[in-house]
Design a protein around this motif. Structure first.
Motif, PDB file in Angstrom:
ATOM      1  N   ALA A   1       0.828  -1.201   0.000  1.00  0.00           N
ATOM      2  CA  ALA A   1       0.000   0.000   0.000  1.00  0.00           C
ATOM      3  C   ALA A   1       0.866   1.257   0.000  1.00  0.00           C
ATOM      4  N   ALA A   2       1.951   1.258   0.775  1.00  0.00           N
ATOM      5  CA  ALA A   2       2.840   2.420   0.829  1.00  0.00           C
ATOM      6  C   ALA A   2       3.481   2.676  -0.533  1.00  0.00           C
ATOM      7  N   ALA A   3       3.900   1.614  -1.204  1.00  0.00           N
ATOM      8  CA  ALA A   3       4.514   1.770  -2.522  1.00  0.00           C
ATOM      9  C   ALA A   3       3.503   2.293  -3.540  1.00  0.00           C
ATOM     10  N   LEU A   4       2.254   1.829  -3.443  1.00  0.00           N
ATOM     11  CA  LEU A   4       1.226   2.284  -4.368  1.00  0.00           C
ATOM     12  C   LEU A   4       0.871   3.746  -4.112  1.00  0.00           C
ATOM     13  N   TYR A   5       0.755   4.127  -2.840  1.00  0.00           N
ATOM     14  CA  TYR A   5       0.485   5.528  -2.528  1.00  0.00           C
ATOM     15  C   TYR A   5       1.620   6.426  -3.009  1.00  0.00           C
ATOM     16  N   ALA A   6       2.871   5.946  -2.893  1.00  0.00           N
ATOM     17  CA  ALA A   6       3.999   6.746  -3.359  1.00  0.00           C
ATOM     18  C   ALA A   6       3.895   7.036  -4.848  1.00  0.00           C
ATOM     19  N   ARG A   7       3.310   6.085  -5.592  1.00  0.00           N
ATOM     20  CA  ARG A   7       3.122   6.298  -7.027  1.00  0.00           C
ATOM     21  C   ARG A   7       1.941   7.226  -7.313  1.00  0.00           C
ATOM     22  N   LEU A   8       0.856   7.065  -6.556  1.00  0.00           N
ATOM     23  CA  LEU A   8      -0.375   7.803  -6.855  1.00  0.00           C
ATOM     24  C   LEU A   8      -0.451   9.160  -6.173  1.00  0.00           C
ATOM     25  N   LEU A   9       0.253   9.311  -5.047  1.00  0.00           N
ATOM     26  CA  LEU A   9       0.187  10.563  -4.291  1.00  0.00           C
ATOM     27  C   LEU A   9       1.597  11.120  -4.088  1.00  0.00           C
ATOM     28  N   PRO A  10       2.229  11.619  -5.132  1.00  0.00           N
ATOM     29  CA  PRO A  10       3.539  12.246  -4.937  1.00  0.00           C
ATOM     30  C   PRO A  10       3.384  13.526  -4.125  1.00  0.00           C
ATOM     31  N   PRO A  11       4.382  13.880  -3.318  1.00  0.00           N
ATOM     32  CA  PRO A  11       4.262  15.079  -2.478  1.00  0.00           C
ATOM     33  C   PRO A  11       4.059  16.363  -3.271  1.00  0.00           C
TER      34      PRO A  11
ATOM     35  N   GLY B   1      -6.775   8.626   2.501  1.00  0.00           N
ATOM     36  CA  GLY B   1      -6.033   8.262   1.297  1.00  0.00           C
ATOM     37  C   GLY B   1      -6.925   7.844   0.151  1.00  0.00           C
ATOM     38  N   LEU B   2      -8.088   8.452   0.007  1.00  0.00           N
ATOM     39  CA  LEU B   2      -9.039   8.058  -1.029  1.00  0.00           C
ATOM     40  C   LEU B   2      -8.553   8.546  -2.397  1.00  0.00           C
ATOM     41  N   ARG B   3      -8.429   7.620  -3.324  1.00  0.00           N
ATOM     42  CA  ARG B   3      -8.030   7.934  -4.695  1.00  0.00           C
ATOM     43  C   ARG B   3      -8.865   7.125  -5.658  1.00  0.00           C
TER      44      ARG B   3
END
Length: 385
Positions: free
Chosen positions: A181-191, A296-298
């Motif tokens: 999940a962390a790796a996927l969020y890093a892809r979908l939610l860049p800072p 973290g809704l995307r």
């Protein structure tokens, strides 16, 4: 003192007279919080946190309290040579002043002291959140040079006594391990495209209060070894994580008319005895209750809204099995596309959770407060809800 201080939005109903005498009676519905015997519960989940109390008189009576935590969050902008992607901020929450000791400057002194504590730990900004109807809180922070910054919407859906029907076979729901999940969020939610994204997101996703992270895809998965990192994501998908607030605090509604209490009790009893009717019941919110928080809704693609609704349905079904949970909540940016896809009851939700911010580090040249938002995506940390 917590039990005497209301939190959240309040609504007022007015009852008229009998037609001959125009007597009016106002009844205010308010929301109170119970910290389950742990006054630090709402900040304890963040490594750097503090609680300050105000004492009054010779007997040292506790008349005020404030809590805060400090963390690194994203500014939602591309980093530059002098402005990195993340900045250290302080979040102020849980400011309470006893109703019998207000207008004595206690709230002001508490805020000033917690700002000093935050500045010592490197915070460049301090921010707080309150609902748009809380004029007293907004006036206090305005006097202390806080400016309105963002206004996300709080979306609330009550938990029924019955389970909702599962999503159709056209959707596949996957539970992701925290690392994936962390790796996927890093892809979908860049800072650079998300405001207030915490730098310790992997720790948040693996926290004991995170019930899981879930991915929805539009069709059955043919490969049992499918991974959203080793395989390309389809055009449409949805993602969210679920946080258990019931073990942090409980809420309680007070002041509702007797007719409303009776109607909700009747609807709840019917739903419990005849779940096949699938009535839109509401659990007993006049006793202490907890909530689950979706974060973290995307979503993406033409089927994204449908898939996100399937994940919200999954969250509510998980909540049905928890007798302490009475609602599932999400907080999203006012222009975030996911807002339209999250099921909620308008009567229990509010459109304006006002965030006010102040630059407390005077030699900071960043114009984050003055500049218009560069993204519609606001990450609302469940530890601060």
């Amino acid at each position: 003192m917590e039990s005497r201080c209301e939190v959240g939005p309040s609504t007022t109903t007015t009852a008229g007279g009998d037609g001959k005498r125009k007597s009016k009676k106002k009844r205010t519905t308010t929301l109170y919080v119970d910290l389950l015997g742990d006054p630090m519960s709402r900040v304890r989940q963040t490594p750097e946190h503090v609680m300050l109390v105000a004492e009054y008189g010779e007997k040292k009576e506790m008349v005020g309290v404030i809590r805060a935590c400090v963390k690194m969050v994203s500014r939602g902008r591309e980093p530059t040579s002098h402005l990195p992607a993340y900045v250290k901020v302080a979040y102020i929450l849980g400011l309470r002043v006893s109703p019998t000791h207000r207008r004595l400057g206690i709230g002001t002194r508490l805020v000033e002291q917690v700002e000093a504590w935050s500045l010592e730990r490197g915070a460049e900004y301090a921010y707080m959140a309150t609902d748009g109807s809380n004029a007293a809180s907004l006036n206090l922070f305005s006097r202390l040079s806080y400016a309105r910054f963002r206004s996300p919407a709080v979306l609330v859906h009550p938990v029924h006594a019955h389970h909702l029907s599962p999503p159709s076979s056209a959707a596949t729901l996957l539970r992701l391990p925290p690392s994936l999940a962390a790796a996927l969020y890093a892809r979908l939610l860049p800072p650079s495209s998300t405001e207030f994204l915490p730098s310790d997101l992997p720790s948040l996703l693996s926290h004991r209060l995170t019930l899981g992270s879930f991915l929805a895809l539009p069709s059955p998965i043919s490969s049992p070894s499918f991974s959203p990192l080793s395989h390309p994501l389809p055009e449409s998908f949805a993602l969210l994580s679920l946080w258990d607030c019931t073990r942090v605090f409980r809420l309680r509604v007070a002041g509702a008319p007797a007719t409303a209490r009776a109607a909700l009790a009747l609807l709840r009893a019917l739903d419990e005895r005849a779940p096949w009717m699938r009535l839109p019941s509401v659990r007993d919110v006049f006793r202490p209750f907890g909530v689950y928080f979706m974060y973290g809704l995307r979503m993406a693609g033409p089927d994204g809204p449908r898939l996100l609704r399937s994940l919200c349905r999954l969250a509510r079904n998980l909540a049905v099995t928890d007798e302490a949970c009475a609602a599932v909540v999400a907080e999203v940016g006012p222009h975030d596309p996911v807002r339209a896809a999250v099921p909620h009851w308008r009567r229990f939700s509010w459109d304006e959770d006002v965030w006010c911010m102040k630059r407390i580090k005077v030699d900071n040249d960043d114009d984050w407060i003055a500049s218009p938002p560069s993204t519609d995506t606001i990450f609302v940390d469940p530890r601060e809800f």
